[in-house]
Design a protein around this motif. Structure first.
Motif, PDB file in Angstrom:
ATOM      1  N   VAL A  78       0.827  -1.206   0.000  1.00 43.99           N
ATOM      2  CA  VAL A  78       0.000   0.000   0.000  1.00 43.99           C
ATOM      3  C   VAL A  78       0.864   1.261   0.000  1.00 43.99           C
ATOM      4  CG1 VAL A  78      -1.661   1.363   1.339  1.00 43.99           C
ATOM      5  CG2 VAL A  78      -2.010  -1.096   1.066  1.00 43.99           C
TER       6      VAL A  78
ATOM      7  N   MET B 117       2.666   1.899  -3.233  1.00 47.68           N
ATOM      8  CA  MET B 117       1.774   2.344  -4.301  1.00 47.68           C
ATOM      9  C   MET B 117       1.439   3.818  -4.142  1.00 47.68           C
ATOM     10  SD  MET B 117       0.394   1.416  -7.101  1.00 47.68           S
ATOM     11  CE  MET B 117       0.240  -0.378  -7.124  1.00 47.68           C
TER      12      MET B 117
ATOM     13  N   ALA C 261      -1.254  -3.778 -11.591  1.00 47.49           N
ATOM     14  CA  ALA C 261      -1.004  -3.953 -10.164  1.00 47.49           C
ATOM     15  C   ALA C 261      -2.081  -4.855  -9.575  1.00 47.49           C
ATOM     16  CB  ALA C 261      -1.000  -2.600  -9.460  1.00 47.49           C
TER      17      ALA C 261
ATOM     18  N   TRP D 123      -6.261  -5.099  -5.232  1.00 47.33           N
ATOM     19  CA  TRP D 123      -6.482  -4.323  -4.015  1.00 47.33           C
ATOM     20  C   TRP D 123      -6.071  -2.865  -4.183  1.00 47.33           C
ATOM     21  CZ3 TRP D 123      -2.364  -1.668  -2.486  1.00 47.33           C
ATOM     22  CH2 TRP D 123      -1.086  -2.181  -2.723  1.00 47.33           C
ATOM     23  N   SER D 124      -5.155  -2.598  -5.111  1.00 45.85           N
ATOM     24  CA  SER D 124      -4.627  -1.235  -5.261  1.00 45.85           C
ATOM     25  C   SER D 124      -5.543  -0.318  -6.058  1.00 45.85           C
ATOM     26  CB  SER D 124      -3.256  -1.277  -5.931  1.00 45.85           C
ATOM     27  OG  SER D 124      -3.351  -1.757  -7.261  1.00 45.85           O
TER      28      SER D 124
ATOM     29  N   ILE E 131      -6.687   3.050  -4.590  1.00 44.87           N
ATOM     30  CA  ILE E 131      -5.628   4.054  -4.518  1.00 44.87           C
ATOM     31  C   ILE E 131      -5.421   4.681  -5.892  1.00 44.87           C
ATOM     32  CG2 ILE E 131      -3.172   4.418  -4.086  1.00 44.87           C
ATOM     33  CD1 ILE E 131      -3.310   2.175  -2.034  1.00 44.87           C
TER      34      ILE E 131
END
Length: 349
Positions: A11, A14, A37, A40-41, A44
């Motif tokens: 996290v 990123m 990526a 989950w990213s 963001i």
């Protein structure tokens, strides 16, 4: 110019990668940036205006699965002029190679000379910060990085934030102290729950409310913190760890008047939201991945064995964290904004 970024797996990394995207946009205002990526990213990346789209990478950290990487690479063939790799692994170079992207840029690492054709040799003394190592890949080798360095800045939409507030029944009638007591790295990054509880107790008594953030693994420590608050104060706290999605956590953290966090991914999220931040360091150092924001106070003991960069304390005492008194963190909170932090609920840009 069409650029594919092979993104990092953590996290915080990123979030810090946005400095590279900003440098690319400064040089090539019309360039298109896509980021391959882990899924989950996506929350963001969707909050970074420099990124056109997040491309979901289905493999877990460390998985080779050569056939899958080849299939993904072939599906991207002909779409990009350059690939920039942020991980230093050989595996991360396979997709751009299979895609036949003309220019494949990355730092030398794991014998991937045949997979990259713009291989850089890293001078760690010249680029001590992670963001410098990211940013340097936007420029020709040897180029001086422009000053001042850009800072990550996540974009928040009011409708998304308000939906998260409504979903969890949260109100902004009191200023919000966000606590981030977890750290995926290991125990040597986690300030004790009883210390967090003292900070929560002190701020609630001054008219604040406390929201606890983190992953599902951090929910128990959130409960430990709340259990140490007496009735009447406990009701002014809410354990959101493991209850929110990452997108909801980002939106809700943008409401915080101040944040106290271990050296973790959420620390970098708070910095990118420009929240007044107290960053607690134990086994690690702000010398490599400091929080990048205007209002930051770094607190650490600086004892002889710290930083050791170990996941667990080799001596078993965790004194780098245990001896860091809550009073020091409370003082840091007040130095960030004094009485203004007590009276003002943060505005979301």
């Amino acid at each position: 110019m069409r650029i594919l970024i092979i993104g990092p797996s953590w996290v915080g990394d990123m979030v810090m990668a946005q400095t590279l995207f900003q440098c690319l946009k400064q040089q090539h205002p019309d360039c298109v940036i896509d980021v391959l990526a882990p899924e989950w990213s996506r929350p963001i990346l969707e909050r970074m205006p420099e990124v056109r789209q997040a491309l979901s990478f289905p493999l877990g950290h460390g998985a080779l699965e050569l056939a899958t990487r080849r299939r993904i690479g072939k599906s991207l063939a002909g779409q990009y002029d350059q690939a920039i790799l942020l991980p230093n692994s050989l595996k991360s170079a396979l997709v751009p190679y299979f895609a036949g992207i003309p220019k494949r840029t990355g730092w030398r690492g794991e014998m991937r000379y045949l997979l990259l054709n713009d291989v850089r040799k890293l001078d760690k003394a010249r680029y001590p910060l992670m963001i410098e190592r990211f940013m340097a890949l936007a420029y020709a080798p040897g180029t001086e990085l422009p000053q001042p360095y850009p800072r990550p800045s996540l974009r928040i939409e009011a409708a998304s934030r308000d939906a998260a507030l409504a979903k969890f029944g949260l109100a902004l009638d009191r200023p919000v102290l966000a606590l981030c007591p977890g750290a995926e790295f290991g125990e040597a990054k986690r300030w004790p729950a009883e210390h967090y509880a003292e900070v929560a107790d002190a701020l609630i008594r001054q008219g604040w409310q406390v929201w606890l953030f983190g992953s599902k693994n951090d929910h128990p420590v959130g409960e430990q913190i709340r259990d140490r608050l007496i009735p009447g104060l406990r009701e002014e706290s809410c354990n959101l760890a493991g209850e929110t999605s990452l997108a909801e956590a980002i939106d809700l953290m943008s409401c915080a008047s101040a944040v106290v966090s271990n050296d973790s991914g959420l620390m970098h999220v708070a910095a990118a939201l420009n929240r007044p931040l107290v960053a607690v360091y134990g086994s690690t150092s702000p010398g490599f991945t400091p929080p990048l924001a205007e209002q930051v106070e770094v607190v650490r003991t600086g004892i002889e064995c710290s930083p050791c960069f170990e996941r667990t304390c080799r001596f078993g005492h965790y004194n780098c964290l245990r001896l860091l008194e809550p009073a020091k963190v409370i003082a840091a909170l007040h130095s960030l904004g004094g009485s203004n932090l007590i009276d003002t609920v943060a505005e979301v840009d």
